[in-house]
Scaffold this motif. Structure first.
Motif, PDB file in Angstrom:
ATOM      1  N   ARG A 474       0.747  -1.262  -0.187  1.00  0.00           N
ATOM      2  CA  ARG A 474      -0.038   0.044  -0.068  1.00  0.00           C
ATOM      3  C   ARG A 474       0.888   1.252  -0.034  1.00  0.00           C
ATOM      4  O   ARG A 474       0.625   2.265  -0.787  1.00  0.00           O
ATOM      5  N   LEU A 475       1.989   1.288   1.044  1.00  0.00           N
ATOM      6  CA  LEU A 475       2.811   2.309   0.912  1.00  0.00           C
ATOM      7  C   LEU A 475       3.546   2.410  -0.370  1.00  0.00           C
ATOM      8  O   LEU A 475       4.021   3.732  -0.789  1.00  0.00           O
ATOM      9  N   ALA A 476       3.678   1.468  -1.356  1.00  0.00           N
ATOM     10  CA  ALA A 476       4.322   1.504  -2.538  1.00  0.00           C
ATOM     11  C   ALA A 476       3.315   1.955  -3.453  1.00  0.00           C
ATOM     12  O   ALA A 476       4.070   1.825  -4.567  1.00  0.00           O
ATOM     13  N   ASN A 477       2.373   1.931  -3.208  1.00  0.00           N
ATOM     14  CA  ASN A 477       1.097   2.413  -4.279  1.00  0.00           C
ATOM     15  C   ASN A 477       0.884   1.287  -5.359  1.00  0.00           C
ATOM     16  O   ASN A 477       0.721   1.565  -6.414  1.00  0.00           O
ATOM     17  N   ILE A 478       1.251  -0.199  -4.767  1.00  0.00           N
ATOM     18  CA  ILE A 478       1.020  -1.239  -5.551  1.00  0.00           C
ATOM     19  C   ILE A 478      -0.427  -1.792  -4.973  1.00  0.00           C
ATOM     20  O   ILE A 478      -0.696  -2.115  -4.165  1.00  0.00           O
ATOM     21  N   ASP A 479      -1.433  -1.813  -5.906  1.00  0.00           N
ATOM     22  CA  ASP A 479      -2.719  -2.429  -5.969  1.00  0.00           C
ATOM     23  C   ASP A 479      -2.755  -3.794  -6.090  1.00  0.00           C
ATOM     24  O   ASP A 479      -1.863  -4.489  -6.507  1.00  0.00           O
ATOM     25  N   GLU A 480      -4.002  -4.313  -5.372  1.00  0.00           N
ATOM     26  CA  GLU A 480      -4.237  -5.630  -5.578  1.00  0.00           C
ATOM     27  C   GLU A 480      -4.000  -6.431  -7.065  1.00  0.00           C
ATOM     28  O   GLU A 480      -3.443  -7.461  -7.355  1.00  0.00           O
ATOM     29  N   ALA A 481      -4.706  -5.658  -7.966  1.00  0.00           N
ATOM     30  CA  ALA A 481      -4.591  -6.019  -9.404  1.00  0.00           C
ATOM     31  C   ALA A 481      -2.981  -6.296  -9.913  1.00  0.00           C
ATOM     32  O   ALA A 481      -2.693  -6.996 -10.707  1.00  0.00           O
ATOM     33  N   THR A 482      -2.359  -5.370  -9.538  1.00  0.00           N
ATOM     34  CA  THR A 482      -0.721  -5.231 -10.116  1.00  0.00           C
ATOM     35  C   THR A 482      -0.183  -6.289  -9.510  1.00  0.00           C
ATOM     36  O   THR A 482       0.719  -6.949 -10.261  1.00  0.00           O
ATOM     37  N   LEU A 483      -0.262  -6.546  -8.273  1.00  0.00           N
ATOM     38  CA  LEU A 483       0.184  -7.812  -7.609  1.00  0.00           C
ATOM     39  C   LEU A 483      -0.208  -9.225  -8.312  1.00  0.00           C
ATOM     40  O   LEU A 483       0.617  -9.795  -8.542  1.00  0.00           O
ATOM     41  N   GLN A 484      -1.382  -9.223  -8.545  1.00  0.00           N
ATOM     42  CA  GLN A 484      -1.870 -10.308  -9.305  1.00  0.00           C
ATOM     43  C   GLN A 484      -1.490 -10.659 -10.564  1.00  0.00           C
ATOM     44  O   GLN A 484      -0.941 -11.710 -11.008  1.00  0.00           O
ATOM     45  N   LYS A 485      -1.041  -9.563 -11.353  1.00  0.00           N
ATOM     46  CA  LYS A 485      -0.552  -9.520 -12.823  1.00  0.00           C
ATOM     47  C   LYS A 485       1.008 -10.009 -12.610  1.00  0.00           C
ATOM     48  O   LYS A 485       1.481 -10.854 -13.296  1.00  0.00           O
ATOM     49  N   ALA A 486       1.545  -9.498 -11.470  1.00  0.00           N
ATOM     50  CA  ALA A 486       2.964  -9.603 -11.365  1.00  0.00           C
ATOM     51  C   ALA A 486       3.186 -11.234 -11.100  1.00  0.00           C
ATOM     52  O   ALA A 486       4.340 -11.711 -11.654  1.00  0.00           O
TER      53      ALA A 486
END
Length: 588
Positions: A474-486
């Protein structure tokens, strides 16, 4: 998820069969290595095989056995290499790409349970307070341990029946009904305002002990209740309802789910139980009592009193029979204090003797537990020497939890709703975890100071750690969708020793669960989660997940494979918390 320990055992089972085809059912010992120089896992069965061969007249050095087994290890996707160490240990080194792939699978598909065989019908008997008496600290352990056992069996896919075997029948209801008739004569038309059932019980007990006429009436009420006269059934139901409402407040606070099935449920089945024991010639008469001596037991079960009444023994036998035959249970677990161990030994032995179940086929088990102690190491009591009421304990936990949050000045940064959620999460989580983190077989000292400490193996520490891990993305501005894609596109590199240590530990989750399914010792899961949190801290301190500009604080670089390790850690912790009944909140 794959149970890596089981997979390694399967590989060695094949190797042993190829090396020593004459040996059957060799016990397989595979444990995680304590030091990296001994690999990732150790196989420790060579010494046991040497003993087996020695008993057959063959003297073989365990190191030679280990070397022979290594030569027959089949090609597999898990092991990088194996080596013999010491007197005959086999060190196992795992393949990094295998571990990386398993982590990717976890992130893409979620924390799925390990395969544990076909779904079973599991009955868990837990909590079991008595009607007209308040739940006290003695009910805490059965309720918390039983709930977590149910959650674990449900998680791995079994059909669980959660039963609350409350004490809702017996001679005490005679005095309660007689007292109800006197105090609230119009109880049949107007619901009696019994506010304090404990006081009501004490009043009726005092009259029962001191007033001979009242005592006589109380006995008549018992007879009428057992004959199921409608007015007496109504009085009994009213008293039960008052208790149920009080119990439910505690169950709601602790997030406990139960189906009530008290002693009254089995009343009509007891006659059949006695008849069955008589028909099989297993009943002896003792001064008018009907007793049963199970094999290897020096004391009997009393299945019928000399006056024709039934006992707790009859009720428990009827319950066991109903669970085995009507519920068709494959597993029956009784979460009851260890003081009842000899009673359950008698009960299970009688069930086997009469042919209700075969312990090789059906698992019937007493998950006993020790008592809750005070700081003086004696049974936990109030200062006046009374039993601690459970509702008072929970309220004290809420108060102390709020004090702790205000001490950390969380009330200045959280909204009132967030503060209340954090208060309940910490208070109830700490009470549950303090119990579950101790070996259930032992007594434990109840201490709010220790359980609310945010250092060491406590719920407070784990909940704070989990909240911090969740906040990294959250502090790195990475949302759930970005994590799922990664997760689908990024290979998780495990080159740093702390990355490797954390990755292996995350994937031990299935083997931890498998062990608890076998021994019902939930402190193993608590120890695992604490080790996971501390190992994560080592990793986070050594491996940059997010690199920021020291002057501006602006994010310069995100090491996505490490962010995925953060995500995998949090996912496993979250599932562990669900089993333990802990409720993490987003802000704490």
């Amino acid at each position: 998820m794959i149970n890596i320990n089981s997979e390694i055992q399967d590989i060695f089972r094949t190797a042993i069969h190829a090396s020593y085809p004459e040996l059957e059912n060799v016990p397989l010992q595979v444990t995680p290595s304590q030091q990296p120089k001994f690999g990732d896992y150790q196989f420790n069965s060579a010494m046991g095989i040497a003993q087996t061969l020695k008993a057959k007249g063959e003297k073989v050095n365990p190191r030679d056995i280990a070397n022979k087994i290594i030569q027959h290890v089949p090609e597999n996707k898990i092991m990088e290499k194996t080596e013999v160490a010491g007197p005959g240990f086999i060190n196992v080194y795992l393949k990094k790409d295998f571990i990386s792939q398993q982590l990717t699978h976890l992130l893409v598909n979620g924390v799925k349970p390990p395969h544990v065989g076909p779904p079973l019908k599991v009955v868990v008997d837990f909590s079991s307070p008595n009607i007209a008496k308040e739940m006290h600290v003695g009910h805490l352990r059965s309720t918390i341990i039983g709930e977590s056992i149910c959650r674990l069996f449900e998680y791995v896919g079994h059909d669980v029946l959660r039963l609350n075997h409350i004490g809702d029948w017996g001679t005490q209801f005679g005095m309660l009904i007689a007292h109800l008739q006197d105090k609230f004569p119009n109880y049949l038309t107007i619901s009696p305002p019994i506010g304090d059932l404990q006081a009501f019980y004490k009043e009726s007990k005092k009259r029962f002990d001191e007033d001979a006429e009242f005592k006589k009436r109380a006995y008549q009420c018992v007879v009428k209740l057992q004959s199921k006269e409608p007015d007496f059934i109504k009085a009994w139901s009213l008293i039960c309802d008052v208790s149920r409402n009080e119990f439910q407040k505690i169950y709601d606070a602790l997030d406990i789910t139960l189906i009530e099935r008290g002693e009254s449920y089995y009343q009509d089945m007891m006659k059949e139980v006695v008849k069955e024991f008589e028909e099989k010639g297993l009943v002896q008469l003792d001064e008018g009592r009907k007793i049963v001596f199970p094999p290897n037991c020096s004391i009997p079960l009393t299945i019928e009193k000399s006056d024709g009444g039934y006992t707790y023994d009859t009720s428990d036998l009827a319950a066991l029979r109903q669970r085995l035959f009507e519920e068709k249970a494959n597993v029956v677990i009784y979460v009851v204090d260890s003081g009842q161990a000899s009673h359950f030994q008698l009960l299970f032995s009688a069930g086997q003797m009469i042919g209700w179940y075969d312990p090789k086929v059906t698992r019937v088990e007493h998950a006993g537990f020790g008592v809750v102690l005070g700081d003086d190491k004696k049974k936990f009591k109030t200062r006046s020497g009374d039993t601690v009421r459970l509702i008072d304990l929970l309220e004290e936990g809420l108060k102390r939890s709020m004090d702790k949050l205000k001490e950390k000045e969380r009330d200045k940064v959280l909204t009132p709703e967030e503060l209340k959620a954090a208060q309940e999460s910490v208070a109830y989580g700490c009470i549950k975890y303090a119990d579950l983190s101790h070996n259930r077989c032992n007594d434990y000292i109840f201490s709010f100071d220790k359980m609310l400490d945010d250092k060491g193996n406590t719920a407070a520490y784990l909940l704070y750690a989990f909240t911090r891990i969740r906040a990294i993305s959250r502090l790195a501005n990475i949302d759930e969708a970005t994590l799922q894609k990664a997760a689908t596109e990024t290979t998780i590199a495990l080159d740093h020793e702390k990355e490797w240590k954390l990755a292996k530990l995350i994937l031990r989750f299935p083997e931890i669960l498998q062990k608890i399914l076998e021994d019902l010792l939930l402190h193993t899961l608590c120890d695992f989660l604490y080790e996971l949190a501390t190992t994560f801290t080592e990793f986070y301190d050594s491996c940059y997940c997010v690199e920021k500009d020291r002057q501006t604080g602006e994010v310069i670089k995100i090491n996505m494979w490490r962010m995925l390790l953060c995500d995998a850690t949090a996912a496993v912790m979250a599932q562990g918390f669900k089993i333990l009944g802990l409720k993490p909140v987003q802000k704490m």
